[in-house]
Scaffold this motif. Structure first.
Motif, PDB file in Angstrom:
ATOM      1  N   ASP A 120      -5.384 -34.182  27.071  1.00  0.00           N
ATOM      2  CA  ASP A 120      -4.087 -34.549  26.496  1.00  0.00           C
ATOM      3  C   ASP A 120      -3.395 -33.349  25.855  1.00  0.00           C
ATOM      4  O   ASP A 120      -2.180 -33.168  25.994  1.00  0.00           O
ATOM      5  CB  ASP A 120      -4.260 -35.671  25.471  1.00  0.00           C
ATOM      6  CG  ASP A 120      -4.482 -37.028  26.123  1.00  0.00           C
ATOM      7  OD1 ASP A 120      -4.196 -37.159  27.325  1.00  0.00           O
ATOM      8  OD2 ASP A 120      -4.940 -37.962  25.434  1.00  0.00           O
ATOM      9  N   LEU A 136       2.756 -47.782  27.891  1.00  0.00           N
ATOM     10  CA  LEU A 136       2.174 -46.474  27.601  1.00  0.00           C
ATOM     11  C   LEU A 136       1.518 -45.870  28.844  1.00  0.00           C
ATOM     12  O   LEU A 136       1.613 -44.668  29.086  1.00  0.00           O
ATOM     13  CB  LEU A 136       1.148 -46.593  26.471  1.00  0.00           C
ATOM     14  CG  LEU A 136       1.708 -46.902  25.079  1.00  0.00           C
ATOM     15  CD1 LEU A 136       0.584 -47.196  24.104  1.00  0.00           C
ATOM     16  CD2 LEU A 136       2.572 -45.749  24.568  1.00  0.00           C
ATOM     17  N   LYS A 137       0.868 -46.725  29.619  1.00  0.00           N
ATOM     18  CA  LYS A 137       0.186 -46.246  30.822  1.00  0.00           C
ATOM     19  C   LYS A 137       1.174 -45.678  31.832  1.00  0.00           C
ATOM     20  O   LYS A 137       0.863 -44.720  32.563  1.00  0.00           O
ATOM     21  CB  LYS A 137      -0.608 -47.398  31.453  1.00  0.00           C
ATOM     22  CG  LYS A 137      -1.479 -46.974  32.622  1.00  0.00           C
ATOM     23  CD  LYS A 137      -2.297 -48.143  33.142  1.00  0.00           C
ATOM     24  CE  LYS A 137      -3.175 -47.716  34.315  1.00  0.00           C
ATOM     25  NZ  LYS A 137      -3.985 -48.846  34.833  1.00  0.00           N
ATOM     26  N   GLU A 193       4.419 -37.555  27.068  1.00  0.00           N
ATOM     27  CA  GLU A 193       5.230 -38.447  26.240  1.00  0.00           C
ATOM     28  C   GLU A 193       4.357 -39.475  25.530  1.00  0.00           C
ATOM     29  O   GLU A 193       4.582 -39.804  24.363  1.00  0.00           O
ATOM     30  CB  GLU A 193       6.279 -39.156  27.101  1.00  0.00           C
ATOM     31  CG  GLU A 193       7.411 -38.255  27.565  1.00  0.00           C
ATOM     32  CD  GLU A 193       8.490 -39.042  28.292  1.00  0.00           C
ATOM     33  OE1 GLU A 193       8.536 -40.282  28.137  1.00  0.00           O
ATOM     34  OE2 GLU A 193       9.275 -38.417  29.029  1.00  0.00           O
ATOM     35  N   ARG A 194       3.362 -39.984  26.248  1.00  0.00           N
ATOM     36  CA  ARG A 194       2.448 -40.966  25.648  1.00  0.00           C
ATOM     37  C   ARG A 194       1.709 -40.355  24.460  1.00  0.00           C
ATOM     38  O   ARG A 194       1.627 -40.957  23.387  1.00  0.00           O
ATOM     39  CB  ARG A 194       1.445 -41.455  26.696  1.00  0.00           C
ATOM     40  CG  ARG A 194       0.334 -42.323  26.124  1.00  0.00           C
ATOM     41  CD  ARG A 194      -0.635 -42.772  27.203  1.00  0.00           C
ATOM     42  NE  ARG A 194      -1.131 -41.678  28.010  1.00  0.00           N
ATOM     43  CZ  ARG A 194      -2.084 -40.832  27.618  1.00  0.00           C
ATOM     44  NH1 ARG A 194      -2.633 -40.948  26.411  1.00  0.00           N
ATOM     45  NH2 ARG A 194      -2.492 -39.867  28.415  1.00  0.00           N
ATOM     46  N   MET A 234       4.013 -44.215  31.117  1.00  0.00           N
ATOM     47  CA  MET A 234       4.743 -43.063  30.591  1.00  0.00           C
ATOM     48  C   MET A 234       4.127 -41.770  31.106  1.00  0.00           C
ATOM     49  O   MET A 234       2.927 -41.723  31.384  1.00  0.00           O
ATOM     50  CB  MET A 234       4.688 -43.051  29.051  1.00  0.00           C
ATOM     51  CG  MET A 234       5.487 -44.131  28.374  1.00  0.00           C
ATOM     52  SD  MET A 234       5.219 -44.128  26.577  1.00  0.00           S
ATOM     53  CE  MET A 234       6.131 -42.654  26.116  1.00  0.00           C
ATOM     54  N   GLU A 251       4.054 -39.737  21.483  1.00  0.00           N
ATOM     55  CA  GLU A 251       4.420 -40.976  20.791  1.00  0.00           C
ATOM     56  C   GLU A 251       3.252 -41.511  19.976  1.00  0.00           C
ATOM     57  O   GLU A 251       3.409 -41.887  18.811  1.00  0.00           O
ATOM     58  CB  GLU A 251       4.871 -42.036  21.798  1.00  0.00           C
ATOM     59  CG  GLU A 251       5.251 -43.349  21.124  1.00  0.00           C
ATOM     60  CD  GLU A 251       5.885 -44.352  22.068  1.00  0.00           C
ATOM     61  OE1 GLU A 251       5.602 -45.552  21.920  1.00  0.00           O
ATOM     62  OE2 GLU A 251       6.663 -43.934  22.949  1.00  0.00           O
ATOM     63  N   GLN A 252       2.074 -41.540  20.569  1.00  0.00           N
ATOM     64  CA  GLN A 252       0.913 -42.098  19.877  1.00  0.00           C
ATOM     65  C   GLN A 252       0.497 -41.256  18.680  1.00  0.00           C
ATOM     66  O   GLN A 252       0.006 -41.793  17.685  1.00  0.00           O
ATOM     67  CB  GLN A 252      -0.260 -42.236  20.852  1.00  0.00           C
ATOM     68  CG  GLN A 252      -0.055 -43.331  21.900  1.00  0.00           C
ATOM     69  CD  GLN A 252      -1.220 -43.436  22.861  1.00  0.00           C
ATOM     70  OE1 GLN A 252      -1.800 -42.435  23.276  1.00  0.00           O
ATOM     71  NE2 GLN A 252      -1.584 -44.654  23.223  1.00  0.00           N
ATOM     72  N   GLU A 295       0.473 -51.752  26.367  1.00  0.00           N
ATOM     73  CA  GLU A 295      -0.490 -50.902  27.068  1.00  0.00           C
ATOM     74  C   GLU A 295       0.046 -50.489  28.438  1.00  0.00           C
ATOM     75  O   GLU A 295      -0.136 -49.347  28.865  1.00  0.00           O
ATOM     76  CB  GLU A 295      -1.825 -51.634  27.213  1.00  0.00           C
ATOM     77  CG  GLU A 295      -2.592 -51.753  25.905  1.00  0.00           C
ATOM     78  CD  GLU A 295      -3.869 -52.557  26.041  1.00  0.00           C
ATOM     79  OE1 GLU A 295      -4.178 -53.009  27.175  1.00  0.00           O
ATOM     80  OE2 GLU A 295      -4.566 -52.744  25.030  1.00  0.00           O
TER      81      GLU A 295
END
Length: 232
Positions: free
Chosen positions: A222, A147-148, A154-155, A150, A158-159, A144
């Protein structure tokens, strides 16, 4: 007479087969959701503590693992299962593993006698024992944090698995690279690209037969972040 004996033998054999059927495997996670989630937070770690009326199951499990000891993992789990099977139907302050402050805060849990079976408790504790694991928690927290830290685009990529179809620089057979998209479109195309991600698209690229699926569940923020990065 032989026919009678044969019939009895057949009946006994069939009865034995029926009785020897393996027990149906219960889903511990599903049972926890059905029987425990109204009071206990099931998340690891808990996302919030609002309106908490009982300790989180993560805290309960870690507490059980710490206070009920055994050098043998299998025996350790069995001892915890036995304790919980007894406690949930006959809870008392003397049996409780909670400290006084927790008991004062939450109170003693109500008896679940008649509401849950030993087999159901066993399935739930089996799941809790494996899922609420300190090593897994630390790995999850580290992920976590990664990811935070990034960049947001990019996050998201990737997710959501964007790089499965899209390359960063190099073209892939399935979908154009992000560089190709960036070269083709300008800032005036921003809204169109946002809608293409949300609704999916097809036919905008020559020789690309597979449609791009919709991503309606991605937040507006996002999606906009990814598009702004593409058009930077």
């Amino acid at each position: 007479m032989k026919k009678i004996y044969l019939s009895l033998a057949t009946l006994l054999l069939l009865t034995g087969c029926i009785n020897d059927k393996p027990k149906q495997k219960l889903d511990g996670e599903e049972l926890l959701t059905q029987k425990c989630a109204s009071c206990h937070n099931l998340d690891m770690p808990p996302k919030n503590y609002d309106n908490e009326i009982a300790p989180s199951l993560m805290a309960v499990t870690f507490h059980l693992k710490d206070l009920i000891t055994s050098s043998n993992p299998s025996e350790h789990k069995s001892k915890i299962i036995s304790f919980v099977q007894d406690y949930v139907v006959n809870p008392t302050a003397e049996k409780s593993i909670c400290d006084k402050a927790s008991l004062d805060s939450y109170g003693l849990m109500p008896s679940q006698k008649g509401k849950v079976t030993d087999d159901e408790v066993e399935a739930m504790v089996e799941y809790m024992y494996e899922y609420y694991d300190n090593k897994k928690l630390l790995e999850q927290l580290a992920e976590e944090r990664r990811l935070k830290n990034m960049p947001p685009h990019e996050r998201v990529m990737e997710q959501k698995g964007c790089l499965t179809c899209h390359g960063m620089e190099k073209d892939k057979v399935v979908a154009p690279s992000f560089k190709m998209i960036s070269d083709k479109y300008e800032k005036k195309d921003r809204e169109m690209l946002i809608q293409s991600i949300k609704d999916g698209t097809k036919g905008k690229w020559e020789n690309r037969k597979l449609p791009m699926p919709s991503f309606k569940k991605i937040s507006d923020k996002d999606v906009e972040g990814v598009v702004d990065w593409i058009l930077r």
